[in-house]
Design a protein around this motif. Structure first.
Motif, PDB file in Angstrom:
ATOM      1  N   TYR B 104       0.890  -1.298   0.031  1.00  0.00           N
ATOM      2  CA  TYR B 104      -0.124   0.034   0.059  1.00  0.00           C
ATOM      3  C   TYR B 104       0.863   1.168  -0.019  1.00  0.00           C
ATOM      4  O   TYR B 104       2.226   1.044   0.291  1.00  0.00           O
ATOM      5  CB  TYR B 104      -0.984  -0.006   1.224  1.00  0.00           C
ATOM      6  N   PHE B 105      -0.012   2.475  -0.540  1.00  0.00           N
ATOM      7  CA  PHE B 105       0.951   3.579  -0.528  1.00  0.00           C
ATOM      8  C   PHE B 105       0.462   4.610   0.666  1.00  0.00           C
ATOM      9  O   PHE B 105      -0.801   4.565   0.805  1.00  0.00           O
ATOM     10  CB  PHE B 105       0.725   4.357  -1.970  1.00  0.00           C
ATOM     11  N   VAL B 106       1.291   5.482   1.171  1.00  0.00           N
ATOM     12  CA  VAL B 106       0.614   6.536   1.919  1.00  0.00           C
ATOM     13  C   VAL B 106       1.389   7.767   1.333  1.00  0.00           C
ATOM     14  O   VAL B 106       2.100   8.040   0.729  1.00  0.00           O
ATOM     15  CB  VAL B 106       1.732   6.071   3.437  1.00  0.00           C
ATOM     16  N   ASP B 107      -0.087   8.645   1.570  1.00  0.00           N
ATOM     17  CA  ASP B 107       0.300   9.942   1.081  1.00  0.00           C
ATOM     18  C   ASP B 107       1.203  10.981   1.744  1.00  0.00           C
ATOM     19  O   ASP B 107       1.774  10.427   2.868  1.00  0.00           O
ATOM     20  CB  ASP B 107      -0.963  10.664   0.768  1.00  0.00           C
ATOM     21  N   VAL B 108       1.754  11.933   1.136  1.00  0.00           N
ATOM     22  CA  VAL B 108       2.787  12.881   1.789  1.00  0.00           C
ATOM     23  C   VAL B 108       2.573  13.349   3.221  1.00  0.00           C
ATOM     24  O   VAL B 108       3.354  13.338   3.902  1.00  0.00           O
ATOM     25  CB  VAL B 108       3.365  14.021   0.643  1.00  0.00           C
ATOM     26  N   THR B 109       1.076  13.669   3.266  1.00  0.00           N
ATOM     27  CA  THR B 109       0.921  14.258   4.772  1.00  0.00           C
ATOM     28  C   THR B 109       0.939  12.990   5.690  1.00  0.00           C
ATOM     29  O   THR B 109       0.623  13.339   6.969  1.00  0.00           O
ATOM     30  CB  THR B 109      -0.408  14.691   4.731  1.00  0.00           C
ATOM     31  N   GLY B 110       0.772  11.681   5.594  1.00  0.00           N
ATOM     32  CA  GLY B 110       0.723  10.635   6.152  1.00  0.00           C
ATOM     33  C   GLY B 110      -0.709  10.228   6.901  1.00  0.00           C
ATOM     34  O   GLY B 110      -0.670   9.813   7.932  1.00  0.00           O
ATOM     35  N   LYS B 111      -1.596  10.908   6.127  1.00  0.00           N
ATOM     36  CA  LYS B 111      -2.990  10.730   6.775  1.00  0.00           C
ATOM     37  C   LYS B 111      -3.803   9.510   6.191  1.00  0.00           C
ATOM     38  O   LYS B 111      -4.518   8.985   6.596  1.00  0.00           O
ATOM     39  CB  LYS B 111      -3.699  12.089   6.605  1.00  0.00           C
ATOM     40  N   TYR B 112      -3.310   9.389   4.697  1.00  0.00           N
ATOM     41  CA  TYR B 112      -4.257   8.126   4.086  1.00  0.00           C
ATOM     42  C   TYR B 112      -3.235   7.263   3.546  1.00  0.00           C
ATOM     43  O   TYR B 112      -2.282   7.516   3.216  1.00  0.00           O
ATOM     44  CB  TYR B 112      -5.076   9.014   2.882  1.00  0.00           C
ATOM     45  N   ALA B 113      -4.066   6.137   3.400  1.00  0.00           N
ATOM     46  CA  ALA B 113      -3.151   5.072   2.868  1.00  0.00           C
ATOM     47  C   ALA B 113      -3.940   4.606   1.361  1.00  0.00           C
ATOM     48  O   ALA B 113      -5.292   4.293   1.575  1.00  0.00           O
ATOM     49  CB  ALA B 113      -3.260   3.844   3.650  1.00  0.00           C
ATOM     50  N   LEU B 114      -3.241   4.086   0.500  1.00  0.00           N
ATOM     51  CA  LEU B 114      -3.953   3.788  -0.649  1.00  0.00           C
ATOM     52  C   LEU B 114      -3.670   2.070  -0.938  1.00  0.00           C
ATOM     53  O   LEU B 114      -2.678   1.839  -1.087  1.00  0.00           O
ATOM     54  CB  LEU B 114      -3.544   4.302  -1.778  1.00  0.00           C
TER      55      LEU B 114
END
Lengths: 164, 368
Positions: B104-114
């Motif tokens: 999974y991927f984590v966005d730059v802000t660290g709030k969401y995962a894909l």
């Protein structure tokens, strides 16, 4: 499972886009296009109807013309026939008149002939009577020229009387 | 009737064809996983939605169109999906028992995962798994995904085609069509005649706009799906969300235009003994839903199947790692692609025809 799990975002966007498409296309495309197509179809069917009507009218006109022609022909025939009849009648009449006249002339001639004949016959009769009397006088004169002869005649006449 | 019959045969053939790549895919998963090419994963990646439009390349060298992500999570959150895909994928063991892994991927802000193209809210910077599935909360995802972008493009294309057609009539009036109008008019009239045949002369006019819109929406998007490069190739009409929406529209049109006669047939079916009504009413009621449900599944299955077959046939080359297999796979996928052009049209036609049929049944006057 992933394949058959609906996602809220896509549902939302699809619903929105489809609804907008439906509204916009209905107003600006389907209605004007269908109207134009209907108008055209109406126009075509009208034109076809008109053509059909014209055709029937033409047919009626043609029939009328034919009738007119037929009538004219019949009239002509009637006129010709009439004329022929009149001519024939005239000829016939003339013939009849001539015949009557001829008959009259013939009858008159016959009457004249008969009258002449009768006159001739009566004259002939008178002539014959005169001749007969003359002949009888001459014969009587001859018979009675001598005494012997007078006597013989008397005797003969007396003899005839006796016999009776 | 012959159309329906041939459709049945056609669907059977499609299902039969579908079996082949499934067999391929499951087999290849076992034998080729370690070699790095996973047919199943590749096909699933292509036929499902994504937050980027992947063009070519793998991982770091991948060339993609990054699409905007729109989340409703304490207000509107908008950012580029580049934020996810630019990070290194994190590998986790999702199930202790089987040892299955996921990336999974984590966005730059660290709030969401894909994970598998689904967005989760991270808790303490991590995803928690339970029996292979993440337990984290999911924000409402209204992102402009690959399918949404394809949807927009399709809608613009339809509008362009249709406005061009409409302009012709506006300019020329009621004359014989030329150009694009000449091509579109028979299609519009085809849908109109479908409406006339199924709904009846009295009421069909009201439903022509819906039926033509649905026909062109499905047909154009189906065709776009067959184009292998951007902005085509997205499996939009093979997505259950899209077919669900379309089916719901048909359901709404059917139910909202239904007359007394229609409801009478459902709640007091004439000629059925009263004792049977408790059984009949639920059956008839479910019948209202099964019809659009069948529409939904039919379009979804047909279009997804088409994509899967083409991809599976292309995969033959990669499974065998030999370009010579193209001699087999290219003609076969060409054949299927040509068939798909027919299917693209047929599915649009069928959806419109069946919608008209359902609406026709709902507005039919009693005639006994």
């Amino acid at each position: 499972m992933e394949l058959v799990t609906p996602s809220i975002g896509l549902i939302f966007w699809t619903g929105l886009v489809f609804l907008l498409l439906l509204l916009v296309l209905t107003k600006f495309v389907w209605k004007p296009v269908l109207k134009a197509v209907n108008e055209r179809e109406q126009k075509i069917s009208d034109a076809l109807e008109l053509a059909e009507k014209t055709k029937t009218e033409m047919k009626a006109l043609q029939a009328q013309n034919e009738n007119l022609l037929k009538e004219a022909r019949a009239e002509r025939d009637a006129i010709v026939k009439d004329a022929k009849e009149t001519a024939n009648k005239m000829v016939e009449d003339a013939k009849n008149a001539a015949k009557t006249e001829a008959n009259k002339i013939v009858a008159a001639a016959r009457e004249a002939i008969n009258a002449d004949k009768a006159a001739a016959i009566s004259e002939l009769k008178t002539q014959v009577a005169a001749f007969s009397i003359e002949i009888a006088e001459k014969i009587v004169r001859g018979e009675l020229s001598t005494d012997g002869k007078q006597k013989a005649l008397a005797e003969k006449l007396a003899g005839d009387i006796n016999l009776n | 009737m012959s159309l329906i019959y041939s459709m049945k045969r056609f669907l059977l053939a499609l299902i039969a064809l579908l079996m082949v790549p499934v067999a391929f895919a499951s087999e290849s998963k076992e034998n080729h996983e370690e070699e790095g090419f996973n047919v199943n994963e590749m096909i699933m990646h292509h036929v499902t939605d994504a937050h980027e439009w992947h063009l070519w390349g793998e991982h770091e060298s991948a060339v993609s169109v990054y699409l905007p992500i729109i989340l409703i999570d304490n207000g509107l959150q908008v950012f580029s999906s580049k934020s996810f895909y630019h990070s290194e994928p994190i590998e986790v063991v999702v199930d202790e028992a089987t040892g299955a892994k996921a990336h999974y991927f984590v966005d730059v802000t660290g709030k969401y995962a894909l994970l598998h193209e689904k967005i989760y809210t991270l808790e303490n910077g991590a995803l928690k798994f339970h029996e292979g599935h993440p337990e984290n909360a999911m924000p409402l995802d209204f992102s402009i995904t690959k399918n949404v972008l394809s949807l927009f493009f399709g809608a613009i294309l339809i509008m362009f085609l249709m406005f061009t057609t409409a302009r012709y009539y506006k300019r020329n009036g009621a004359v014989a069509p030329k150009g694009l109008a000449k091509f579109m008019e028979p299609l519009i009239l085809m849908v109109r005649d479908v409406a006339l045949d199924n709904i009846g002369e009295k009421k069909y006019k009201k439903y022509i706009p819906y039926l033509t819109t649905i026909f062109f929406f499905i047909w154009i998007n189906n065709m776009l799906g067959l184009v292998p490069i951007i902005p085509g190739g997205a499996n939009l009409t093979g997505n259950i969300s899209v077919t669900l929406v379309l089916a719901v529209f048909t359901l709404l049109f059917t139910v909202l235009s239904a007359n007394k006669n229609y409801w009478k047939h459902i709640f007091a079916t004439p000629g059925v003994p009263v004792a049977l009504l408790p059984i009949m009413i639920p059956i008839e009621f479910v019948g209202i839903l099964t019809k659009p449900f069948a529409l939904m599944i039919r379009l979804f299955a047909n279009m997804t199947a088409g994509h899967v077959i083409v991809l599976a046939l292309i995969s033959i080359i990669f499974i065998n790692e030999n370009a010579a297999w193209g001699g087999l796979s290219v003609p076969m996928s060409l054949f299927i692609s040509v068939l798909e052009i027919l299917v693209a049209f047929l599915q649009g036609y069928l959806f419109a025809m069946l919608s008209a049929l359902f609406i026709g049944a709902a507005v039919e006057e009693a005639h006994h």
